[in-house]
Scaffold this motif. Sequence first.
Motif, mmCIF file in Angstrom:
data_model
loop_
_atom_site.group_PDB
_atom_site.id
_atom_site.type_symbol
_atom_site.label_atom_id
_atom_site.label_comp_id
_atom_site.label_asym_id
_atom_site.label_seq_id
_atom_site.Cartn_x
_atom_site.Cartn_y
_atom_site.Cartn_z
ATOM 1 N N TYR A 93 5.020 2.727 -2.353
ATOM 2 C CA TYR A 93 4.412 1.453 -1.966
ATOM 3 C C TYR A 93 5.321 0.726 -0.984
ATOM 4 N N LEU B 133 -2.721 -1.959 -3.149
ATOM 5 C CA LEU B 133 -2.485 -2.411 -4.515
ATOM 6 C C LEU B 133 -3.567 -3.383 -4.976
ATOM 7 N N ASP B 134 -4.046 -4.234 -4.050
ATOM 8 C CA ASP B 134 -5.074 -5.214 -4.406
ATOM 9 C C ASP B 134 -6.470 -4.750 -4.049
ATOM 10 N N SER C 151 5.406 4.522 -6.878
ATOM 11 C CA SER C 151 4.151 4.306 -7.590
ATOM 12 C C SER C 151 4.162 5.076 -8.901
ATOM 13 N N GLU D 247 -1.039 4.736 -10.236
ATOM 14 C CA GLU D 247 -1.039 4.082 -8.923
ATOM 15 C C GLU D 247 -0.741 2.588 -8.988
ATOM 16 N N GLU D 248 0.082 2.193 -9.941
ATOM 17 C CA GLU D 248 0.588 0.825 -9.991
ATOM 18 C C GLU D 248 2.042 0.825 -9.506
ATOM 19 N N LEU D 249 2.657 -0.356 -9.441
ATOM 20 C CA LEU D 249 4.052 -0.460 -9.030
ATOM 21 C C LEU D 249 4.970 0.098 -10.111
ATOM 22 N N HIS E 172 0.834 -1.196 0.000
ATOM 23 C CA HIS E 172 0.000 0.000 0.000
ATOM 24 C C HIS E 172 0.868 1.244 0.000
ATOM 25 N N ARG F 264 -3.977 3.604 -0.223
ATOM 26 C CA ARG F 264 -4.179 2.975 -1.529
ATOM 27 C C ARG F 264 -3.558 1.580 -1.459
#
Length: 237
Positions: A174, A202-203, A130, A134-136, A106, A200
């Motif tokens: 993250y 990730l999943d 991020s 907002e992804e890795l 997160h 936030r």
Amino acid sequence: MNRSEINKIVDNVIDFIHQHQVVLPKFGYFTLQDWKKLDLAQWQEVFDVELGWDVSDFGGNDFSTRGCVLFNFRNGSIKPVLKDLYPNPYAEKMLFVGKDQELPMHFHHHKMEDIINRGGGDLMIELYNSTKDEELDKVNDLHLSIDGQKLCFKPGSVVCLKPGSSIRVNPRVYHRFWAEKESVMAWEVSKTNDDHVDNRFLDNGDRFSQIIEDEPIKYVLCNEYEKVLAVSKSNEK
């Protein structure tokens, strides 16, 4: 999670922290029955900024593998209706992470935090920047501070925090952490914290658990003080 599980977990964490000579403020030991006897107007700050116990399985219904116990010592508020009442720009909390238990990946939109290993085993932290969506971010390095030392990490690096060590985690970084070999009593010192809007995952996991009331409440969690207030109002009628 079952209420019986939460009651037992909090009792066990209290035993653990006492073994490490950590004592909570008195509201940390209040049961629901204790709250019923108090002048609740004197404790409005506890309710408004959600101090106290926080037990979550992050919606996974497998607390021993994916979960965390937190205790909020102090906090301000970023809510417009409350920020003038509680303007302090800082928060402090304890995080208890059980052996082989993880807090999922997160980041926080607003909050900067120092995560500190105060005792127990090693705390392992996996780190990524991020992306704009907002992804890795698996490309760009991270530049973070560990115990005042500025360091550079590759995406996906896993940092081992030994007892006494700390890392500063910036907004939108993250992070996922877990206890390796034995349980960890961690600490967080941060900017004002609002777990309802600032996380936030990730999943897309849930921050707060759904609770099955299989036995009476012993410890009221920080996101359910309405149960205390409801009891108080019913007693006034």
